[in-house]
Design a protein around this motif. Structure first.
Motif, PDB file in Angstrom:
ATOM      1  N   ARG A   1       0.804  -1.231   0.000  1.00 15.14           N
ATOM      2  CA  ARG A   1       0.000   0.000   0.000  1.00 15.14           C
ATOM      3  C   ARG A   1       0.835   1.278   0.000  1.00 15.14           C
ATOM      4  N   ASP A   2       2.136   1.184   0.241  1.00 13.92           N
ATOM      5  CA  ASP A   2       3.015   2.358   0.247  1.00 13.92           C
ATOM      6  C   ASP A   2       4.170   2.151  -0.721  1.00 13.92           C
ATOM      7  N   ASN A   3       4.829   3.240  -1.109  1.00  7.21           N
ATOM      8  CA  ASN A   3       6.004   3.103  -1.973  1.00  7.21           C
ATOM      9  C   ASN A   3       7.219   2.851  -1.087  1.00  7.21           C
ATOM     10  N   THR A   4       7.358   1.612  -0.681  1.00  4.25           N
ATOM     11  CA  THR A   4       8.441   1.228   0.222  1.00  4.25           C
ATOM     12  C   THR A   4       9.811   1.327  -0.441  1.00  4.25           C
ATOM     13  N   PHE A   5       9.855   1.254  -1.783  1.00  2.00           N
ATOM     14  CA  PHE A   5      11.137   1.439  -2.468  1.00  2.00           C
ATOM     15  C   PHE A   5      11.657   2.854  -2.233  1.00  2.00           C
ATOM     16  N   ALA A   6      10.781   3.829  -2.312  1.00  2.00           N
ATOM     17  CA  ALA A   6      11.181   5.225  -2.134  1.00  2.00           C
ATOM     18  C   ALA A   6      11.528   5.547  -0.689  1.00  2.00           C
ATOM     19  N   ALA A   7      11.050   4.734   0.239  1.00  2.00           N
ATOM     20  CA  ALA A   7      11.254   5.023   1.660  1.00  2.00           C
ATOM     21  C   ALA A   7      12.600   4.559   2.184  1.00  2.00           C
ATOM     22  N   LEU A   8      13.292   3.677   1.407  1.00  2.00           N
ATOM     23  CA  LEU A   8      14.505   3.046   1.908  1.00  2.00           C
ATOM     24  C   LEU A   8      15.665   3.220   0.934  1.00  2.00           C
ATOM     25  N   ASP A   9      16.863   3.330   1.473  1.00  2.00           N
ATOM     26  CA  ASP A   9      18.082   3.371   0.668  1.00  2.00           C
ATOM     27  C   ASP A   9      18.896   2.106   0.925  1.00  2.00           C
ATOM     28  N   TYR A  10      19.430   1.545  -0.160  1.00  2.00           N
ATOM     29  CA  TYR A  10      20.232   0.317  -0.088  1.00  2.00           C
ATOM     30  C   TYR A  10      21.695   0.642  -0.406  1.00  2.00           C
ATOM     31  N   PHE A  11      22.631  -0.088   0.236  1.00  2.00           N
ATOM     32  CA  PHE A  11      24.047   0.217   0.111  1.00  2.00           C
ATOM     33  C   PHE A  11      24.860  -1.033  -0.193  1.00  2.00           C
ATOM     34  N   ALA A  12      26.043  -0.810  -0.758  1.00  2.00           N
ATOM     35  CA  ALA A  12      26.906  -1.925  -1.172  1.00  2.00           C
ATOM     36  C   ALA A  12      27.357  -2.789  -0.004  1.00  2.00           C
ATOM     37  N   ASP A  13      27.396  -2.230   1.209  1.00  2.00           N
ATOM     38  CA  ASP A  13      27.823  -3.005   2.379  1.00  2.00           C
ATOM     39  C   ASP A  13      26.691  -3.833   2.975  1.00  2.00           C
ATOM     40  N   GLY A  14      25.556  -3.907   2.265  1.00  2.00           N
ATOM     41  CA  GLY A  14      24.425  -4.689   2.736  1.00  2.00           C
ATOM     42  C   GLY A  14      23.479  -3.935   3.639  1.00  2.00           C
ATOM     43  N   GLY A  15      23.803  -2.694   3.934  1.00  2.00           N
ATOM     44  CA  GLY A  15      22.956  -1.907   4.826  1.00  2.00           C
ATOM     45  C   GLY A  15      21.701  -1.390   4.150  1.00  2.00           C
ATOM     46  N   ILE A  16      20.678  -1.172   4.945  1.00  2.00           N
ATOM     47  CA  ILE A  16      19.441  -0.515   4.500  1.00  2.00           C
ATOM     48  C   ILE A  16      19.121   0.562   5.525  1.00  2.00           C
ATOM     49  N   LYS A  17      18.818   1.761   5.040  1.00  2.00           N
ATOM     50  CA  LYS A  17      18.483   2.858   5.939  1.00  2.00           C
ATOM     51  C   LYS A  17      17.273   3.610   5.408  1.00  2.00           C
ATOM     52  N   PRO A  18      16.537   4.267   6.284  1.00  2.00           N
ATOM     53  CA  PRO A  18      15.472   5.148   5.805  1.00  2.00           C
ATOM     54  C   PRO A  18      16.048   6.186   4.849  1.00  2.00           C
ATOM     55  N   SER A  19      15.337   6.454   3.778  1.00  2.00           N
ATOM     56  CA  SER A  19      15.832   7.386   2.769  1.00  2.00           C
ATOM     57  C   SER A  19      16.045   8.773   3.359  1.00  2.00           C
ATOM     58  N   ALA A  20      17.156   9.369   3.006  1.00  2.00           N
ATOM     59  CA  ALA A  20      17.484  10.704   3.513  1.00  2.00           C
ATOM     60  C   ALA A  20      16.630  11.787   2.878  1.00  2.00           C
ATOM     61  N   ILE A  21      15.932  11.476   1.777  1.00  2.00           N
ATOM     62  CA  ILE A  21      15.191  12.529   1.053  1.00  2.00           C
ATOM     63  C   ILE A  21      13.699  12.499   1.347  1.00  2.00           C
ATOM     64  N   VAL A  22      13.237  11.620   2.232  1.00  2.00           N
ATOM     65  CA  VAL A  22      11.825  11.632   2.597  1.00  2.00           C
ATOM     66  C   VAL A  22      11.651  12.480   3.849  1.00  2.00           C
ATOM     67  N   PRO A  23      10.455  12.981   4.090  1.00  2.00           N
ATOM     68  CA  PRO A  23      10.217  13.798   5.296  1.00  2.00           C
ATOM     69  C   PRO A  23      10.591  13.059   6.570  1.00  2.00           C
ATOM     70  N   ALA A  24      10.916  13.810   7.591  1.00  2.00           N
ATOM     71  CA  ALA A  24      11.386  13.219   8.840  1.00  2.00           C
ATOM     72  C   ALA A  24      10.386  12.233   9.425  1.00  2.00           C
ATOM     73  N   GLY A  25       9.112  12.564   9.369  1.00  2.00           N
ATOM     74  CA  GLY A  25       8.089  11.669   9.892  1.00  2.00           C
ATOM     75  C   GLY A  25       8.063  10.341   9.161  1.00  2.00           C
ATOM     76  N   ASN A  26       8.289  10.387   7.852  1.00  2.00           N
ATOM     77  CA  ASN A  26       8.319   9.154   7.076  1.00  2.00           C
ATOM     78  C   ASN A  26       9.580   8.340   7.345  1.00  2.00           C
ATOM     79  N   ARG A  27      10.663   9.020   7.696  1.00  2.00           N
ATOM     80  CA  ARG A  27      11.870   8.283   8.072  1.00  2.00           C
ATOM     81  C   ARG A  27      11.623   7.470   9.341  1.00  2.00           C
ATOM     82  N   VAL A  28      10.803   8.003  10.230  1.00  2.00           N
ATOM     83  CA  VAL A  28      10.441   7.257  11.444  1.00  2.00           C
ATOM     84  C   VAL A  28       9.672   5.999  11.075  1.00  2.00           C
ATOM     85  N   LEU A  29       8.717   6.120  10.142  1.00  2.00           N
ATOM     86  CA  LEU A  29       7.933   4.962   9.715  1.00  2.00           C
ATOM     87  C   LEU A  29       8.816   3.951   8.988  1.00  2.00           C
TER      88      LEU A  29
END
Length: 244
Positions: A93-121
């Motif tokens: 139901r949400d664009n979860t691809f846009a909400a997360l950033d993926y990295f070469a070291d295997g890490g996943i983090k909330p996307s830095a370009i989404v609003p702060a409230g969405n980073r919490v989600l």
């Protein structure tokens, strides 16, 4: 995390046995965990978004709209955690691809370009299924790292995607190479890693969106540019959708 469209239920009533929904879910979403994106050929579980083990959601045990697919790791980590739909991003139901950033070291983090409230989600989503866990190193007798946990497997997938990108870049316009690249992605899973590695190649990204079942129908990617569409169109009109 790959956004998906599950579509309407293939039957008019709830499932007496939720396992009966699995063939239809796999047909529409592919052999992939809906959370970590790994391809799991034989042991995918019908995953209850709102856990059937909590009395508040017992009535949803056979409900099609409460089903995704889960691997043993994501399923066992999520377990009986209370999932309040308004307080969690979800790939149906949400664009979860846009909400997360993926990295070469295997890490996943909330996307830095989404609003702060969405980073919490987004952080809550990672914690829900344990995708924020650190790598657990496993070495064989020769000191070679073995990809047993999800972080290591993401690192391995990134390496395969990068080598494939090098092949695509070295053979521009070669349809056979492109077809092989997409097949490699589909056979291994990790859609979001492949989309990230091929960030500058709209043609390849279109092929990936089209190749992974249920992705194009989500409406979460622009047809021309393959850039994420936010908020998600939520074509199934699911409760508390389009938060990202």
């Amino acid at each position: 995390m790959r956004p998906v469209k599950r579509g309407v239920s293939p039957q008019a009533t709830d499932y007496a046995d939720y396992e009966d929904a699995k063939p239809f879910l796999v047909s529409r979403l592919g052999h992939y965990c809906s959370y970590c994106e790994r391809r799991v050929a034989t042991n995918l579980a019908v995953e209850h978004i709102q856990p059937k083990g909590l009395p508040a959601y017992a009535a949803l045990e056979g409900s099609w709209s409460n089903f995704l697919l889960g691997c043993v790791n994501c399923n066992s980590t999520k377990k009986h955690k209370d999932v309040v739909l308004a307080d969690n991003f979800l790939p149906d139901r949400d664009n979860t691809f846009a909400a997360l950033d993926y990295f070469a070291d295997g890490g996943i983090k909330p996307s830095a370009i989404v609003p702060a409230g969405n980073r919490v989600l987004a952080a809550r989503l990672l914690s829900l299924v344990g995708l924020d866990k650190p790598i657990s190193l496993h070495l064989d007798e020769n000191g070679k790292q073995i990809a047993l946990d999800r972080v290591a497997q993401r690192m391995e997938a990134w390496g395969i995607a990068q080598v494939t990108k090098d092949d695509v870049d070295a053979n521009p316009g070669n349809v056979a190479v492109l077809r092989c690249a997409v097949r490699t992605a589909v056979e291994g899973g990790f859609f979001s890693i492949w989309m990230t590695v091929f960030a500058g190649n709209a043609d390849m990204r279109r092929r990936l969106v089209d190749a992974f079942p249920g992705t194009s129908g989500s409406g979460c990617f622009d047809q021309a540019t393959t850039q994420p569409i936010c908020p998600a169109p939520n074509p199934d009109n699911l409760t508390d959708g389009s938060k990202q």
